[in-house]
Write an enzyme that holds these catalytic residues in place. Structure first.
Site, mmCIF file in Angstrom:
data_model
loop_
_atom_site.group_PDB
_atom_site.id
_atom_site.type_symbol
_atom_site.label_atom_id
_atom_site.label_comp_id
_atom_site.label_asym_id
_atom_site.label_seq_id
_atom_site.Cartn_x
_atom_site.Cartn_y
_atom_site.Cartn_z
ATOM 1 N N HIS A 196 6.570 1.102 6.174
ATOM 2 C CA HIS A 196 7.030 2.266 5.723
ATOM 3 C C HIS A 196 7.713 1.969 4.510
ATOM 4 O O HIS A 196 8.044 2.806 3.583
ATOM 5 C CB HIS A 196 7.841 2.882 7.059
ATOM 6 C CG HIS A 196 6.973 3.341 7.955
ATOM 7 N ND1 HIS A 196 7.439 3.256 9.412
ATOM 8 C CD2 HIS A 196 6.017 4.064 7.856
ATOM 9 C CE1 HIS A 196 6.450 3.971 9.905
ATOM 10 N NE2 HIS A 196 5.629 4.580 9.108
ATOM 11 N N CYS A 508 -13.362 6.135 -0.529
ATOM 12 C CA CYS A 508 -12.068 6.257 -0.384
ATOM 13 C C CYS A 508 -11.438 4.791 -0.064
ATOM 14 O O CYS A 508 -10.203 4.680 0.215
ATOM 15 C CB CYS A 508 -11.624 7.086 0.863
ATOM 16 S SG CYS A 508 -12.501 6.601 2.367
HETATM 17 C C1 PEP Z 1 -12.009 1.301 4.055
HETATM 18 O O1 PEP Z 1 -12.109 0.491 4.652
HETATM 19 O O2 PEP Z 1 -12.457 1.093 2.617
HETATM 20 C C2 PEP Z 1 -10.899 2.230 4.311
HETATM 21 C C3 PEP Z 1 -10.559 3.369 3.359
HETATM 22 O O3 PEP Z 1 -10.224 2.088 5.461
HETATM 23 P P1 PEP Z 1 -9.146 1.447 5.775
HETATM 24 O O4 PEP Z 1 -8.577 0.595 4.500
HETATM 25 O O5 PEP Z 1 -8.172 2.381 6.391
HETATM 26 O O6 PEP Z 1 -9.742 0.325 6.573
#
Ligand code: PEP
Ligand code: MG
Length: 578
Positions: A196, A508
């Protein structure tokens, strides 16, 4: 003489100043047994400490200006809730009664028990909760010992604009109080980029380097230090030339940030007129606010595991309030909420044995939600309720089978019907997306996408599973190569599969926020990017300089030629000046 130390840079920026060490001071924590007639008095003493600690947090929050309160208010709220968490203070009360030990000892025992349970789980979310736990326990213990909290301690200089503060670690409350005094930069010995404190430092643009091991032993109070959080380095030196050099770098970086920010308002089109869409990865209110300020199209990824505590796992109203606030902050732009992607933790006893020895391949993401359907329904209902306040999209993590999508859809329909029966409105067409982050999902994108409204590439996990490289393991980090042919061909397979199913695809993972990959992604036909707010200006400034048709041609040539070189050479070729 120069002493150079390294750690993890959690926010971009350079800070110059004198070092101030924020020492915790050793707390005296007595341990003794109680007579039976002392037990209730001891329980009262613990309750009084909880009240006092709650008051400290409330007072800290009261003293903040609006900007800092916006950024940290909720985190202080998390700590206030933890002070009343049944598994911490409730259980500590029980320890006082059952084992007849004093409050400090009971609290220590219960915190150790929670840490022990958590330690079996290798998960960023859990690490975050352990950090919160330690901070809350420390606050309570300082109240029991009747010692003041260190940030509110008068020994901290009032103005900190030429001061770099060093601490073992920092809670969000402490960070907020330091920002209030314009602290130049922060160094901690512990902590992770997911903490955080790190999130708040990024939201408030405070240069910060975490996990600088033994910094308190190696650095001295009052000595001049330079902190470069982009590279995660701390230099202790009196060399004036070096200070001059970094002061120039600092003003050049500020200028370059101002230059990049000019791109935020230009149309989101490549040089040859291809439209692209930028969304943010944002979890907490400060990041969501920042995403709106920067003109992003909405939130493309809200990692729900970072927005509520485990106590709220079955608390529909608490989750609804969080999602609703985020929807309202976005003012009509979509909020993509990913369902819980935590590892296997606090599972009911009969499910614990299913978590298995390897959490990355175990009960994670959608698998865990489907294994804990009551909690999953709570989350889905909260999301559906939020959807009547603005556009919400649901994103399912870690899918590796079509059956998982179908089951999740059924549950969504059931929850919506149930809400309707209760007279609660929800978006009847709420879009449901799936994360493509397992090799199975990548290979089967077309089939999966037909069951979904959109797909989102989670490149962080995709690279990890595809290359069999643990994304958290420093020993193999040199093998984590997103620009390798295996990854690029897989990305191309996903894009083709999504197109075959007629579904939009966004990315993402970290690649979306790395301008070095913008040409590669555009060249593969990806036009929707969801990235950390801090990267938005840099990625947009790169995308608008690219020629999409040329990038597509380069990528096609690369895919057609198995001998063509991948890696940095390919990325250079696809850059704005390539
Ligand atoms: C990913 O795996 O690229 C993703 C966006 O999810 P996280 O980083 O939360 O696993
Ligand atoms: Mg992932």
């Amino acid at each position: 003489m120069i002493l150079a130390l390294s750690g993890s840079g959690v926010s971009d920026g350079i800070a110059l100043g004198q070092l101030h060490v924020l020492s915790r001071g050793e707390l005296q924590l007595p341990e003794y047994h109680l007579e039976s007639d002392e037990v209730e008095t001891e329980v009262e003493r613990l309750r009084a400490a909880i009240e006092a600690a709650t008051a400290v947090l409330a007072e800290t929050e009261r003293q903040l200006d609006d900007e800092t309160r916006d950024s940290t208010g909720e985190l202080l709220q998390v700590h206030r809730l933890m002070l009343r968490d049944s598994s911490l203070t409730g259980a500590a009360e029980q320890v006082i009664r059952d084992a007849r030990v004093n409050a400090e000892w009971a609290l220590d025992r219960q915190a150790a028990e929670l840490r022990r349970r958590f330690s079996r789980l290798d998960d960023a979310y859990i690490a975050l909760r352990v950090e919160d736990l330690d901070q809350v326990v420390r606050l309570l213990q300082s109240r029991l010992a009747d010692q003041p909290e260190r940030v509110l301690d008068a020994r901290v200089p009032h103005r900190l604009d030429d001061t770099v503060v060093l601490a073992a670690d920092l809670s969000p409350a402490e960070l907020a109080a330091l920002h209030q005094r314009d602290v130049a930069g922060l160094i901690t010995e512990h902590g992770s980029v997911w903490s955080h404190a790190a999130i708040v430092a990024r939201a408030l643009n405070i240069p910060m380097v975490m996990a600088v091991h033994r910094a308190q032993r190696l650095l001295r109070e009052g000595e001049p230090v330079i902190l470069d959080s982009h590279y995660g380095i701390v230099l202790a030196t009196r060399d004036e030339r070096l200070h001059g050099h970094y002061a120039e770098k600092q003003s050049a970086a500020r200028q370059s940030r101002r230059n990049l920010e000019r791109y935020l308002t230009v149309p989101a089109c490549t040089r040859d007129g291809l439209r692209f869409h930028l969304f943010c990865n944002a979890d907490l209110a400060p990041e969501i606010r920042r995403c709106r300020e920067l003109g992003a199209g909405g939130v493309g990824l809200m990692r729900s595991e970072f927005v509520f505590t485990f106590d709220e796992l079955n608390d529909e109203d608490a989750q609804y309030r969080i999602y609703r606030e985020a929807v309202e902050l976005l003012d009509g732009r979509p909020l993509t909420i990913r369902t819980l992607d935590a590892g296997a933790d606090k599972l009911p006893d009969d499910l614990k044995r299913l978590s298995g020895p390897n959490p990355a391949l175990g009960l994670r993401g959608i698998r865990m939600s489907l294994a804990m359907q009551e909690s999953f329904r709570v989350q889905l209902r909260a999301m559906l309720r939020a959807s009547c306040h603005g556009p919400v999209r649901i994103l399912l993590p870690m899918i590796s089978q079509v059956a998982e999508i179908r089951r999740a859809r059924e549950l969504i329909v059931q929850c919506r019907e149930q809400l309707r029966g209760e007279g609660v409105r929800a978006d009847p067409e709420i879009p449901i997306g799936g994360m493509i982050e397992t090799p199975a999902a990548a290979l089967m994108t077309a089939q999966f996408a037909r069951e979904l409204d959109f797909v989102s590439i989670g490149s962080n996990d995709l690279v990890q599973y595809l290359l069999a490289v643990d994304r958290q393991d420093e020993l193999v980090s040199h093998l984590f190569e997103p620009a390798s042919r295996a990854v690029i061909e897989t990305l191309a397979t996903i894009v083709t599969g999504a197109a075959r199913a007629g579904r939009p695809v966004q990315i993402c993972g970290e690649l979306a926020g790395d301008p070095r990959f913008s040409g590669l992604l555009i060249g593969l036909g990806i036009t929707q990017f969801s990235l950390p707010p801090g990267q938005l200006a840099a990625v947009k400034s790169t995308l608008v300089k690219l020629d999409a048709a040329a990038c597509r041609e380069t990528m096609q040539a690369f895919l057609n030629d198995p001998e063509a070189e991948a890696g940095a050479a390919l990325l250079d070729q696809l850059g704005p000046s390539g």
